[in-house]
Design a protein around this motif. Structure first.
Motif, PDB file in Angstrom:
ATOM      1  N   GLY A 168      38.007  33.757  61.043  1.00  0.00           N
ATOM      2  CA  GLY A 168      37.473  34.191  62.317  1.00  0.00           C
ATOM      3  C   GLY A 168      38.040  35.535  62.691  1.00  0.00           C
ATOM      4  N   GLN A 169      37.679  36.008  63.859  1.00  0.00           N
ATOM      5  CA  GLN A 169      38.118  37.334  64.265  1.00  0.00           C
ATOM      6  C   GLN A 169      39.495  37.335  64.891  1.00  0.00           C
ATOM      7  OE1 GLN A 169      35.125  39.191  66.749  1.00  0.00           O
ATOM      8  NE2 GLN A 169      34.830  40.699  65.166  1.00  0.00           N
ATOM      9  N   ALA A 170      40.026  36.174  65.203  1.00  0.00           N
ATOM     10  CA  ALA A 170      41.329  36.132  65.845  1.00  0.00           C
ATOM     11  C   ALA A 170      42.362  36.805  64.963  1.00  0.00           C
ATOM     12  CB  ALA A 170      41.730  34.688  66.109  1.00  0.00           C
ATOM     13  N   ARG A 171      43.274  37.510  65.587  1.00  0.00           N
ATOM     14  CA  ARG A 171      44.309  38.192  64.829  1.00  0.00           C
ATOM     15  C   ARG A 171      45.126  37.159  64.071  1.00  0.00           C
ATOM     16  NH1 ARG A 171      44.260  41.766  69.553  1.00  0.00           N
ATOM     17  NH2 ARG A 171      43.612  43.780  68.786  1.00  0.00           N
ATOM     18  N   GLY A 172      45.512  37.518  62.883  1.00  0.00           N
ATOM     19  CA  GLY A 172      46.292  36.609  62.061  1.00  0.00           C
ATOM     20  C   GLY A 172      45.443  35.840  61.083  1.00  0.00           C
ATOM     21  N   THR A 173      44.139  36.002  61.131  1.00  0.00           N
ATOM     22  CA  THR A 173      43.306  35.310  60.159  1.00  0.00           C
ATOM     23  C   THR A 173      43.058  36.257  58.989  1.00  0.00           C
ATOM     24  OG1 THR A 173      41.321  36.010  61.341  1.00  0.00           O
ATOM     25  CG2 THR A 173      42.192  33.829  61.831  1.00  0.00           C
ATOM     26  N   GLU A 174      43.857  36.071  57.976  1.00  0.00           N
ATOM     27  CA  GLU A 174      43.773  36.972  56.838  1.00  0.00           C
ATOM     28  C   GLU A 174      42.600  36.609  55.953  1.00  0.00           C
ATOM     29  OE1 GLU A 174      46.046  34.716  57.324  1.00  0.00           O
ATOM     30  OE2 GLU A 174      46.536  33.615  55.495  1.00  0.00           O
ATOM     31  N   ALA A 175      42.194  37.554  55.120  1.00  0.00           N
ATOM     32  CA  ALA A 175      41.113  37.321  54.172  1.00  0.00           C
ATOM     33  C   ALA A 175      41.673  36.686  52.901  1.00  0.00           C
ATOM     34  CB  ALA A 175      40.407  38.623  53.838  1.00  0.00           C
ATOM     35  N   PHE A 176      40.944  35.729  52.369  1.00  0.00           N
ATOM     36  CA  PHE A 176      41.290  35.090  51.107  1.00  0.00           C
ATOM     37  C   PHE A 176      40.332  35.597  50.042  1.00  0.00           C
ATOM     38  CE2 PHE A 176      44.335  31.856  52.410  1.00  0.00           C
ATOM     39  CZ  PHE A 176      44.130  31.821  53.784  1.00  0.00           C
ATOM     40  N   PHE A 177      40.905  36.025  48.938  1.00  0.00           N
ATOM     41  CA  PHE A 177      40.104  36.610  47.871  1.00  0.00           C
ATOM     42  C   PHE A 177      39.913  35.623  46.724  1.00  0.00           C
ATOM     43  CE2 PHE A 177      39.644  41.208  48.687  1.00  0.00           C
ATOM     44  CZ  PHE A 177      40.421  41.307  49.836  1.00  0.00           C
ATOM     45  N   GLY A 178      38.764  35.734  46.079  1.00  0.00           N
ATOM     46  CA  GLY A 178      38.530  34.994  44.852  1.00  0.00           C
ATOM     47  C   GLY A 178      39.190  35.693  43.675  1.00  0.00           C
ATOM     48  N   GLN A 179      39.077  35.073  42.501  1.00  0.00           N
ATOM     49  CA  GLN A 179      39.699  35.609  41.309  1.00  0.00           C
ATOM     50  C   GLN A 179      38.895  36.740  40.679  1.00  0.00           C
ATOM     51  OE1 GLN A 179      42.688  34.829  41.662  1.00  0.00           O
ATOM     52  NE2 GLN A 179      43.153  33.771  39.778  1.00  0.00           N
ATOM     53  N   GLY A 180      37.679  36.921  41.155  1.00  0.00           N
ATOM     54  CA  GLY A 180      36.890  38.055  40.708  1.00  0.00           C
ATOM     55  C   GLY A 180      35.935  37.739  39.573  1.00  0.00           C
ATOM     56  N   THR A 181      34.910  38.565  39.470  1.00  0.00           N
ATOM     57  CA  THR A 181      33.988  38.552  38.330  1.00  0.00           C
ATOM     58  C   THR A 181      34.081  39.919  37.669  1.00  0.00           C
ATOM     59  OG1 THR A 181      32.400  36.990  39.273  1.00  0.00           O
ATOM     60  CG2 THR A 181      31.579  38.514  37.596  1.00  0.00           C
ATOM     61  N   ARG A 182      34.377  39.892  36.387  1.00  0.00           N
ATOM     62  CA  ARG A 182      34.421  41.165  35.651  1.00  0.00           C
ATOM     63  C   ARG A 182      33.016  41.453  35.146  1.00  0.00           C
ATOM     64  NH1 ARG A 182      38.091  44.345  33.767  1.00  0.00           N
ATOM     65  NH2 ARG A 182      39.785  42.854  34.112  1.00  0.00           N
ATOM     66  N   LEU A 183      32.417  42.506  35.650  1.00  0.00           N
ATOM     67  CA  LEU A 183      31.082  42.905  35.220  1.00  0.00           C
ATOM     68  C   LEU A 183      31.196  44.057  34.237  1.00  0.00           C
ATOM     69  CD1 LEU A 183      27.982  42.756  35.490  1.00  0.00           C
ATOM     70  CD2 LEU A 183      28.170  44.431  37.345  1.00  0.00           C
ATOM     71  N   THR A 184      30.598  43.849  33.085  1.00  0.00           N
ATOM     72  CA  THR A 184      30.560  44.905  32.076  1.00  0.00           C
ATOM     73  C   THR A 184      29.113  45.273  31.816  1.00  0.00           C
ATOM     74  OG1 THR A 184      32.577  44.048  31.037  1.00  0.00           O
ATOM     75  CG2 THR A 184      31.227  45.556  29.730  1.00  0.00           C
ATOM     76  N   VAL A 185      28.771  46.512  32.056  1.00  0.00           N
ATOM     77  CA  VAL A 185      27.411  46.994  31.817  1.00  0.00           C
ATOM     78  C   VAL A 185      27.412  47.827  30.538  1.00  0.00           C
ATOM     79  CG1 VAL A 185      25.457  48.277  32.747  1.00  0.00           C
ATOM     80  CG2 VAL A 185      26.986  47.038  34.298  1.00  0.00           C
TER      81      VAL A 185
END
Lengths: 115, 113
Positions: free
Chosen positions: A97-114
């Motif tokens: 949410g927007q309340a202060r202290g709510t940090e973002a959680f990241f996924g492990q990522g997708t490696r895209l190779t073109v």
């Protein structure tokens, strides 16, 4: 501990092809984000999404990119016609949410190779 | 959005305390300071966040002086597994400004046995 899940972990695609990167944010989170990181470079913001619409986007997020939340759980990033320079790690993140202290959680990522 | 400046790299021996300082001279009144950790080929992981004075959690401490123009991340007794890149971010969560920033180059911490 709840986590953001991204699939696939690695995607190889030919230049000009469309790709869809998938993310399952943490349940009951409200804000969703995509970032990318070209090998050896900074983590760059692409887009934020809230209430079923884009709330912010960077200059990187041009007409080739689109995001969607097709159902209550998935959040996708589509690249319509991939270019060699789209090769990068793509990270999805979610925040409660927007309340202060709510940090973002990241996924492990997708490696895209073109190729 | 406030620009941040961090050392590009640091080395430390195992068991030592590591302090990484971030400068953010044009921090705004509503801005919070947040630190993330990133291992190679992984997503950034939240470490700690603060607004002023000192914040401590089970992983780290964050020291913010009264003028808030800088902040110091303190990692007690580092181990080899703390080798990573550490990013300092400054922004206002309420407006979403914090979330749309580019992370910056970060500080690459190398822990030596």
């Amino acid at each position: 501990e709840p986590e953001v899940t991204q699939t696939p972990s690695h995607q190889v695609t030919q230049m000009g092809q469309e790709v869809i990167l998938r993310c399952v944010p943490i349940s009951n989170h409200l804000y969703f984000y995509w970032y990318r990181q070209i090998l050896g470079q900074k983590v760059e913001f692409l887009v934020s999404f809230y209430n079923n619409e884009i709330s912010e986007k960077s200059e990187i997020f041009d007409d080739q990119f689109s995001v969607e939340r097709p159902d209550g759980s998935n959040f996708t990033l589509k690249i319509r016609s991939t270019k060699l320079e789209d090769s990068a790690m793509y990270f999805c993140a979610s925040r409660g949410g927007q309340a202060r202290g709510t940090e973002a959680f990241f996924g492990q990522g997708t490696r895209l190779t073109v190729v | 959005l406030a620009k941040t400046t961090q050392p590009i790299s640091m080395d430390s021996y195992e068991g030592q305390e590591v302090n990484i300082t971030c400068s953010h001279n044009n921090i705004a009144t509503n801005d919070y300071i947040t630190w993330y950790q990133q291992f190679p080929s992984q997503g950034p992981r939240f470490i700690i966040q603060g607004y002023k004075t000192k914040v401590t959690n089970e992983v780290a401490s964050l020291f913010i002086p009264a003028d808030r123009k800088s902040s110091t991340l303190s990692l007690p007794r580092v181990s080899l597994s703390d080798t990573a890149v550490y990013y300092c971010l400054v922004g206002d969560l309420d407006s979403g400004g914090y979330q749309k920033v580019t992370f910056g180059t970060g500080t690459k911490l190398q822990v030596i046995p």
